[in-house]
Design a protein around this motif. Structure first.
Motif, PDB file in Angstrom:
ATOM      1  N   LYS A 122       0.833  -1.209   0.000  1.00 23.63           N
ATOM      2  CA  LYS A 122       0.000   0.000   0.000  1.00 23.63           C
ATOM      3  C   LYS A 122       0.866   1.256   0.000  1.00 23.63           C
ATOM      4  O   LYS A 122       0.584   2.218  -0.717  1.00 23.63           O
ATOM      5  N   VAL A 123       1.926   1.261   0.811  1.00 24.71           N
ATOM      6  CA  VAL A 123       2.830   2.419   0.870  1.00 24.71           C
ATOM      7  C   VAL A 123       3.528   2.604  -0.474  1.00 24.71           C
ATOM      8  O   VAL A 123       3.632   3.726  -0.979  1.00 24.71           O
ATOM      9  N   THR A 124       3.976   1.512  -1.069  1.00 19.18           N
ATOM     10  CA  THR A 124       4.617   1.589  -2.384  1.00 19.18           C
ATOM     11  C   THR A 124       3.650   2.156  -3.416  1.00 19.18           C
ATOM     12  O   THR A 124       4.027   3.009  -4.230  1.00 19.18           O
ATOM     13  N   ALA A 125       2.404   1.730  -3.368  1.00 19.84           N
ATOM     14  CA  ALA A 125       1.389   2.254  -4.294  1.00 19.84           C
ATOM     15  C   ALA A 125       1.172   3.750  -4.071  1.00 19.84           C
ATOM     16  O   ALA A 125       0.973   4.504  -5.038  1.00 19.84           O
ATOM     17  N   GLU A 126       1.233   4.195  -2.810  1.00 16.34           N
ATOM     18  CA  GLU A 126       1.106   5.631  -2.523  1.00 16.34           C
ATOM     19  C   GLU A 126       2.258   6.413  -3.153  1.00 16.34           C
ATOM     20  O   GLU A 126       2.041   7.479  -3.745  1.00 16.34           O
ATOM     21  N   PHE A 127       3.489   5.900  -3.000  1.00 17.77           N
ATOM     22  CA  PHE A 127       4.646   6.572  -3.611  1.00 17.77           C
ATOM     23  C   PHE A 127       4.480   6.637  -5.129  1.00 17.77           C
ATOM     24  O   PHE A 127       4.762   7.666  -5.747  1.00 17.77           O
ATOM     25  N   GLU A 128       4.013   5.548  -5.728  1.00 20.23           N
ATOM     26  CA  GLU A 128       3.816   5.533  -7.179  1.00 20.23           C
ATOM     27  C   GLU A 128       2.731   6.516  -7.607  1.00 20.23           C
ATOM     28  O   GLU A 128       2.873   7.202  -8.624  1.00 20.23           O
ATOM     29  N   ALA A 129       1.674   6.630  -6.819  1.00 23.06           N
ATOM     30  CA  ALA A 129       0.602   7.584  -7.132  1.00 23.06           C
ATOM     31  C   ALA A 129       1.105   9.024  -7.008  1.00 23.06           C
ATOM     32  O   ALA A 129       0.761   9.876  -7.839  1.00 23.06           O
ATOM     33  N   ILE A 130       1.913   9.282  -5.999  1.00 17.50           N
ATOM     34  CA  ILE A 130       2.496  10.623  -5.831  1.00 17.50           C
ATOM     35  C   ILE A 130       3.328  10.964  -7.062  1.00 17.50           C
ATOM     36  O   ILE A 130       3.231  12.057  -7.621  1.00 17.50           O
ATOM     37  N   ARG A 131       4.140  10.023  -7.514  1.00 20.15           N
ATOM     38  CA  ARG A 131       5.021  10.250  -8.670  1.00 20.15           C
ATOM     39  C   ARG A 131       4.214  10.563  -9.926  1.00 20.15           C
ATOM     40  O   ARG A 131       4.649  11.318 -10.782  1.00 20.15           O
ATOM     41  N   GLN A 132       3.003  10.006 -10.029  1.00 16.87           N
ATOM     42  CA  GLN A 132       2.159  10.202 -11.204  1.00 16.87           C
ATOM     43  C   GLN A 132       1.201  11.385 -11.062  1.00 16.87           C
ATOM     44  O   GLN A 132       0.434  11.677 -11.978  1.00 16.87           O
ATOM     45  N   SER A 133       1.230  12.067  -9.926  1.00 20.72           N
ATOM     46  CA  SER A 133       0.302  13.167  -9.666  1.00 20.72           C
ATOM     47  C   SER A 133       0.519  14.334 -10.619  1.00 20.72           C
ATOM     48  O   SER A 133       1.649  14.612 -11.039  1.00 20.72           O
ATOM     49  N   SER A 134      -0.570  15.024 -10.906  1.00 19.33           N
ATOM     50  CA  SER A 134      -0.507  16.232 -11.709  1.00 19.33           C
ATOM     51  C   SER A 134       0.416  17.243 -11.016  1.00 19.33           C
ATOM     52  O   SER A 134       0.346  17.423  -9.810  1.00 19.33           O
ATOM     53  N   GLY A 135       1.271  17.863 -11.784  1.00 18.13           N
ATOM     54  CA  GLY A 135       2.191  18.855 -11.230  1.00 18.13           C
ATOM     55  C   GLY A 135       3.570  18.298 -10.933  1.00 18.13           C
ATOM     56  O   GLY A 135       4.529  19.062 -10.794  1.00 18.13           O
ATOM     57  N   VAL A 136       3.703  16.972 -10.823  1.00 18.41           N
ATOM     58  CA  VAL A 136       5.023  16.382 -10.572  1.00 18.41           C
ATOM     59  C   VAL A 136       5.776  16.333 -11.899  1.00 18.41           C
ATOM     60  O   VAL A 136       5.357  15.663 -12.839  1.00 18.41           O
ATOM     61  N   LEU A 137       6.873  17.066 -11.965  1.00 18.34           N
ATOM     62  CA  LEU A 137       7.665  17.133 -13.185  1.00 18.34           C
ATOM     63  C   LEU A 137       8.761  16.077 -13.208  1.00 18.34           C
ATOM     64  O   LEU A 137       9.188  15.638 -14.271  1.00 18.34           O
ATOM     65  N   ASP A 138       9.225  15.682 -12.030  1.00 19.17           N
ATOM     66  CA  ASP A 138      10.261  14.661 -11.903  1.00 19.17           C
ATOM     67  C   ASP A 138      10.293  14.220 -10.452  1.00 19.17           C
ATOM     68  O   ASP A 138       9.838  14.948  -9.559  1.00 19.17           O
ATOM     69  N   GLY A 139      10.842  13.071 -10.209  1.00 18.91           N
ATOM     70  CA  GLY A 139      10.994  12.588  -8.847  1.00 18.91           C
ATOM     71  C   GLY A 139      11.595  11.206  -8.841  1.00 18.91           C
ATOM     72  O   GLY A 139      11.268  10.380  -9.696  1.00 18.91           O
TER      73      GLY A 139
END
Length: 114
Positions: A26-43
């Motif tokens: 679940k935590v890994t999925a949260e990190f992946e969702a954050i990375r795909q969020s609108s506004g994230v240019l890189d991470g």
């Protein structure tokens, strides 16, 4: 405005490793969702600080030392570049990064755009 969100685990990675396999997923999925969020240019997560090389100039010559340029425990573990309307929006986004609730920190710093 662009912001650099500097992620430091501060032991949060150890806390996450102690979770059940399902909770870790679940935590890994949260990190992946954050990375795909609108506004994230890189991470990205960075490799261990021990893999770093630090370069300094001394009399016109590059002097390279193994390891990070900062004290142990203060090194950067990952980052996001986030495009937000203002600092408050960037802070709200940083609070969603899972590492923050497991004892890590996320420093939010505006970038100078040139």
């Amino acid at each position: 405005m662009k912001f650099l969100l500097q992620v430091r685990f501060n032991g949060a990675d150890n806390v996450i490793r102690e979770l059940s396999a399902g909770e870790q997923q679940k935590v890994t999925a949260e990190f992946e969702a954050i990375r795909q969020s609108s506004g994230v240019l890189d991470g990205n997560q960075l490799q261990a600080a021990g893999t770093a090389a630090t370069v300094r100039m001394d009399g016109g010559q590059a002097r390279v030392t193994k390891g990070p340029a900062v004290e142990a425990g203060t090194e950067l573990d990952g980052y996001y570049i986030y495009d937000a309307p203002d600092l408050d929006a960037a802070i709200a986004f940083a609070a969603r990064i899972p590492v923050a609730r497991f004892g890590g920190t996320v420093e939010v710093r505006p970038m100078l755009e040139r």
